[in-house]
Design a protein around this motif. Structure first.
Motif, mmCIF file in Angstrom:
data_model
loop_
_atom_site.group_PDB
_atom_site.id
_atom_site.type_symbol
_atom_site.label_atom_id
_atom_site.label_comp_id
_atom_site.label_asym_id
_atom_site.label_seq_id
_atom_site.Cartn_x
_atom_site.Cartn_y
_atom_site.Cartn_z
ATOM 1 N N THR A 1 0.728 -12.980 2.505
ATOM 2 C CA THR A 1 2.036 -12.459 2.110
ATOM 3 C C THR A 1 2.003 -10.952 1.871
ATOM 4 O OG1 THR A 1 1.576 -13.129 -0.188
ATOM 5 C CG2 THR A 1 2.878 -14.628 1.168
ATOM 6 N N ASN B 1 4.548 -8.760 3.875
ATOM 7 C CA ASN B 1 5.567 -8.006 3.149
ATOM 8 C C ASN B 1 5.538 -6.522 3.498
ATOM 9 O OD1 ASN B 1 6.728 -10.142 1.726
ATOM 10 N ND2 ASN B 1 5.258 -9.997 0.053
ATOM 11 N N MET C 1 8.280 -16.959 5.815
ATOM 12 C CA MET C 1 8.147 -15.916 4.796
ATOM 13 C C MET C 1 9.467 -15.177 4.568
ATOM 14 S SD MET C 1 4.525 -14.032 5.598
ATOM 15 C CE MET C 1 2.944 -14.874 5.550
ATOM 16 N N THR D 1 9.337 -15.511 0.947
ATOM 17 C CA THR D 1 8.663 -14.374 0.347
ATOM 18 C C THR D 1 8.644 -14.515 -1.161
ATOM 19 O OG1 THR D 1 9.366 -12.955 2.140
ATOM 20 C CG2 THR D 1 8.675 -11.876 0.128
#
Length: 212
Positions: free
Chosen positions: A175, A179, A83, A2
């Protein structure tokens, strides 16, 4: 892997600027449209997956996928461990449940986007699921179910650092939705330092009260 720069992990992260979710430019849009059409003609699974068996996937059998296809699910099953490598549970079964729940929330989130952004994301996912473009642009040779976490991480890093706008923006889109779906869930708030809603809000709002 991440990217801390692009991580907004509070519940307010769901208010992403959906109008600019995936900026590709005219050339990129035409290219993605061509790939998406080719993927559909060659048999890539682009239809929503509907209900998925919980036996192998650990998905909630009650969840009806309204956007993500079975190929998209396999894509995120490969990418999410890369991630969130340090944030996912170590116990294998809990890890699979966390990944499955995140994928379900990705699906739920995309359904709330406007048609324009849904179309852009569909084209991006088709690019990554269509073998010729997956190999040429992502440099991922195996189908996503066979991709290791190390290879998925290497792919994400290549797109993050790419000077090609289409690839860099593709990384940002992947992402962002990852997230929000992962860190936006209350089980993961503590991983980002978010303490949760204040006590007065928990007491006042019905959605925070336990079911009777």
């Amino acid at each position: 892997m991440t990217d801390p720069v692009s991580t907004d992990s509070s519940p307010n992260a769901s208010s992403l600027d959906r109008r600019s979710f995936l900026k590709t430019g005219l050339g990129g849009a035409v290219f993605l449209s061509t790939i998406s059409l080719s993927a559909g003609l060659t048999g890539c699974a682009t239809a929503p997956a509907g209900r998925v068996s919980a036996v192998d996937s650990r998905m909630d059998a009650r969840h009806q996928f309204q956007f993500l296809s079975r190929d998209d699910i396999a894509l995120f099953e490969a990418l999410l461990p890369a991630m969130f490598a340090g944030a996912l549970p170590e116990e294998p079964n809990q890890r699979r449940f966390a990944i499955a729940g995140t994928i379900e929330r990705i699906d739920q989130g995309i359904v709330k986007f406007g048609p324009a952004n849904q179309q852009e994301l569909r084209k991006l996912f088709d690019l990554l699921n269509f073998a010729p473009t997956r190999i040429a642009l992502a440099r991922v040779w195996s189908d996503w179910p066979s991709v290791s976490t190390a290879d998925a991480d290497a792919f994400l890093r290549r797109w993050r650092d790419s000077r090609i706008g289409l690839l860099n923006n593709g990384y940002i889109a992947l992402t962002k939705i990852g997230n929000v779906a992962f860190y936006g869930h209350e089980d993961h708030w503590h991983l980002s330092g978010y303490p949760g809603p204040p006590a007065w809000m928990v007491d006042a709002l019905p959605q925070f009260k336990p079911a009777v």
